[in-house]
Design an enzyme around this catalytic site. Structure first.
Site, short mmCIF file in Angstrom:
data_model
loop_
_atom_site.label_atom_id
_atom_site.label_comp_id
_atom_site.label_asym_id
_atom_site.label_seq_id
_atom_site.Cartn_x
_atom_site.Cartn_y
_atom_site.Cartn_z
N THR A 55 -31.86 87.28 -18.78
CA THR A 55 -31.27 87.55 -20.08
C THR A 55 -30.09 88.51 -19.95
OG1 THR A 55 -33.38 87.24 -21.20
CG2 THR A 55 -31.70 88.50 -22.37
N CYS A 139 -36.61 90.86 -29.59
CA CYS A 139 -36.03 92.19 -29.74
C CYS A 139 -35.87 92.49 -31.22
CB CYS A 139 -34.66 92.22 -29.08
SG CYS A 139 -33.57 90.99 -29.77
N GLY A 251 -46.14 79.87 -18.76
CA GLY A 251 -47.16 80.91 -18.84
C GLY A 251 -48.21 80.62 -17.79
N GLY A 252 -48.05 81.22 -16.62
CA GLY A 252 -49.06 81.08 -15.58
C GLY A 252 -49.08 79.76 -14.85
N THR A 274 -43.84 83.91 -12.89
CA THR A 274 -44.39 84.86 -11.93
C THR A 274 -44.74 84.23 -10.58
OG1 THR A 274 -45.24 86.09 -13.82
CG2 THR A 274 -46.21 86.61 -11.70
C1 LIG Z 1 -40.54 90.41 -13.96
C2 LIG Z 1 -40.29 89.52 -15.15
C3 LIG Z 1 -39.04 89.54 -15.78
C4 LIG Z 1 -38.79 88.74 -16.89
N1 LIG Z 1 -37.56 88.76 -17.48
C5 LIG Z 1 -37.30 87.97 -18.56
C6 LIG Z 1 -36.01 87.93 -19.15
O1 LIG Z 1 -35.06 88.60 -18.71
N2 LIG Z 1 -35.84 87.13 -20.25
C7 LIG Z 1 -36.85 86.35 -20.76
O2 LIG Z 1 -36.63 85.64 -21.74
N3 LIG Z 1 -38.08 86.34 -20.18
C8 LIG Z 1 -38.33 87.13 -19.11
N4 LIG Z 1 -39.58 87.10 -18.52
C9 LIG Z 1 -40.62 86.20 -19.06
C10 LIG Z 1 -40.73 84.91 -18.26
O3 LIG Z 1 -39.53 84.15 -18.34
C11 LIG Z 1 -41.90 84.04 -18.76
O4 LIG Z 1 -41.67 83.73 -20.11
C12 LIG Z 1 -43.25 84.72 -18.66
O5 LIG Z 1 -43.33 85.50 -17.49
C13 LIG Z 1 -44.43 83.74 -18.67
O6 LIG Z 1 -44.39 82.85 -17.57
P1 LIG Z 1 -45.20 83.09 -16.18
O7 LIG Z 1 -46.61 83.43 -16.54
O8 LIG Z 1 -45.06 81.83 -15.41
O9 LIG Z 1 -44.53 84.26 -15.51
C14 LIG Z 1 -39.83 87.90 -17.40
C15 LIG Z 1 -41.07 87.89 -16.76
C16 LIG Z 1 -41.32 88.67 -15.65
C17 LIG Z 1 -42.67 88.62 -15.00
#
Ligand SMILES: Cc1cc2nc3c(=O)[nH]c(=O)nc-3n(C[C@H](O)[C@H](O)[C@H](O)COP(=O)(O)O)c2cc1C
Lengths: 311, 282
Positions: A55, A139, A251-252, A274
């Protein structure tokens, strides 16, 4: 019968070679290239069918004080705080390299009011080379104090303001920290969004066992990883049932089966977040795993299975 | 110019554990990496039990960043030695591995140590200052200095003799001084040993390399700044990814921003950061 089911996916008018994206903020293509060399960004080894940037905001941000991460059972909490170079820094130092990626480029943006979003979208549209925008609406609006993505009317108002500014697809990234994400999704659709993506991280915190105080520098953060998958799956299912625009599910997601589950729940494309931290090539692994699951089930077309679990 | 980093293979790979044993308070994990390049001292790997963590509690979940303590090119690859201190679920799981198990490896990652002349102008020799498990990357550094014919003195510190490990095996005995905080001897701290060295005559021609607990590193950093001696610190931070993806391993730098320790470090110059205790209560 063809051996390999096709994963080619049409998404908001973009042709994706794989329905697997990265979650914003979970894969830095420029850093990956610096670490692993050009192979990291080459056709065939770049792990995603489309790339979502971290972002960006109008002004540069340094992010939150450390510590920024905490491991949980099957997941992690982060309070990174959106460090980024700001709009001008992004245009100058990152966009040229990101345009060279072998897949469509989706730029994630955030601002503290509608005018701020409008200025970013306007400037980025003019710069060109961006295939779609993702609006990070987790936000507060500085004028109303309300979290945009927690209020249907705020979300709709934002889309009203941005829709005329670009022909490019607008994807609204939904927060899971609401009772009914489908209401926000509907408002986004009504305002002219081309797609919604979900879930962002779930509000969470961790206590440092030594000091008995919050571990994270920012006090709290967001939970991600397999720990949130069942919640994300239900929210994707609820949203996909409500809107007719495509849904990006995340999500996961760790493997082919979990990606398949999100598609069954109604997602058109799936994002890996992640899991990238555990393996830089997680996106490719999920894609191959998905192919495997489809082959085993004798499915040739993703469209045939999408959303079949809704009723 | 810091040394050029070897290019790690893209993605994680399986590597067999070829041996593991206890060495004092630590555990040594020997892994054969058949695909990666020879790493440079100071670099680290992201390491996970394979096929996957088995913990029923769901932790550990993420890989752990571990510096290599020794690397040797053998016929079938690079034999890597990791020194482990069981401080949490990740290091506990890795410590339980034995010959025949496998790990996932990503790396080598991060910035290596520079030669003494790059750290302190005109330096021909080195002082190595290690505390606790922080001795691991310094062992690899010392060995490479020996191979390059660069003179070094090594100062190591541990809480108490029972908390030490790896010293004889990884450092040999020459030119190595060990301090124990628990002992009756003085000096009791490795920083006391360093103070004496810095007060010596030849100090202007020395580069200091250090790794250890944050408090010790910060003391070393300030002592070197005071003595106008260049220092490189190998820092530690919770790291989720190790390759610049998560922005988790933030360390404050003088201009007000943060560096990403995994790609801008883990080896950093003392004056590239504002504190080695980032995240700790002040
Ligand atoms: C370290 C980290 C940084 C992230 N930074 C952003 C970001 O800058 N903008 C955003 O929209 N989501 C951000 N996310 C959210 C992820 O894009 C995603 O929506 C969320 O982690 C769920 O997916 P996952 O369980 O596969 O990680 C971030 C997540 C993590 C873990």
């Amino acid at each position: 019968m063809s051996d390999t089911p096709s994963l080619r996916t049409e998404f908001c008018g973009l042709e994706l070679g794989s329905p697997i994206l990265n979650g914003s903020g979970t894969f830095d293509a420029i850093a990956a290239r610096r670490v692993f060399g050009d192979e990291a960004v080459r056709v065939g080894s770049f792990p995603f069918g489309g790339y979502v940037s971290k972002t960006i905001t109008e002004e540069a941000r340094v992010g939150n004080p450390p510590f920024r991460t905490w491991e949980t059972p099957a997941g992690m909490i982060n309070s990174i705080g959106l460090p980024n170079l700001g709009l001008e820094g992004f245009l100058e130092a990152q966009l040229p390299e990101l345009r060279e990626l072998p897949v469509p480029l989706i730029v994630s943006v955030m601002a503290s009011d509608r005018d701020g979003f409008a200025r970013i979208i306007g400037r980025l549209s003019a710069a060109g080379g961006i295939d779609a925008f993702e609006l990070n609406v987790s936000c507060p609006n500085v004028h109303s104090g309300l979290i945009v993505g927690e209020r249907p009317e705020e979300t709709a108002g934002l889309l009203d303001r941005l829709r005329p500014l670009t022909e490019r697809p607008l994807i609204v990234k939904l927060t899971p920290n609401v009772a009914s994400p489908e209401l926000i999704a509907s408002a986004a659709e009504a305002g002219g969004a081309d797609a919604v993506s979900l879930v962002n991280t779930l509000k969470a915190t961790a206590i440092d066992p030594d000091s008995d105080r919050p571990w994270l520098g920012a006090g709290s953060g967001g939970l991600s990883g397999p720990a949130i998958r069942p919640i994300a799956l239900q929210q994707v299912r609820a949203v996909a049932a409500e809107v007719s625009i495509p849904v990006v599910g995340m999500g996961g997601v760790t493997d082919g089966q979990s990606a398949y589950d999100f598609i069954r729940a109604g997602a058109t494309v799936v994002a890996v977040g992640t899991e990238n931290f555990r393996d830089p090539l997680a996106g490719l692994g999920v894609m191959r795993g998905l192919e495997e699951v489809l082959r085993e089930k004798g499915v040739e077309d993703l469209g045939a299975i999408r959303g079949n679990t809704l009723s | 110019m810091p040394p050029e980093r070897p290019l790690p293979p893209l993605g994680r790979r399986l590597a067999p554990v070829t041996a593991s044993w206890a060495d004092g308070a630590y555990r040594v994990l020997e892994v054969s990496d058949e695909e990666g390049p020879e790493p440079l001292p100071g670099q680290f790997y992201m390491v996970t039990e394979a096929p996957d963590w088995e913990g029923s509690s769901g932790r550990p979940y993420l890989p752990r960043a571990i510096s290599f303590a020794a690397a040797e090119v053998r016929g079938d690859g690079v034999s890597l030695e990791f020194l482990l201190d069981e401080v949490g679920p990740g290091t506990r799981a890795l410590s339980a591995l034995t010959e025949g198990s496998q790990v996932w490896l990503t790396g080598p990652l991060g910035s290596p140590f520079s030669d003494p002349g790059e750290v302190t102008e005109g330096a021909l020799g080195a002082v190595i200052v290690g505390g606790g498990i922080g001795i691991a990357p310094l062992a690899a550094l010392r060995r490479s200095l020996v191979q390059k014919g660069i003179a070094s003195r090594t100062l190591l510190g541990f809480r108490e003799p029972a908390a030490a490990g790896g010293v004889d095996r990884l450092f040999g005995c020459e030119e190595v001084r060990v301090a124990y905080e628990s002992g009756d001897d003085s000096p009791a701290r490795v920083t006391d040993l360093l103070a004496r060295v810095l007060a010596g005559d030849s100090v202007g021609a020395t580069a200091v390399y250090s790794c250890g607990p944050p408090g010790m590193l910060e003391a070393v950093r300030q002592m070197c700044a005071g003595a106008d001696v260049g220092v490189e610190l190998a820092l530690e931070s919770p790291m989720a990814c190790g390759y610049g993806a998560c922005f988790g391993c933030a360390v404050p730098k003088p201009d007000g921003g943060f560096l990403r320790l995994c790609i801008d470090g883990p080896v950093v110059r003392g004056d590239a950061i504002t504190t080695a205790c980032a995240g700790e209560a002040p």
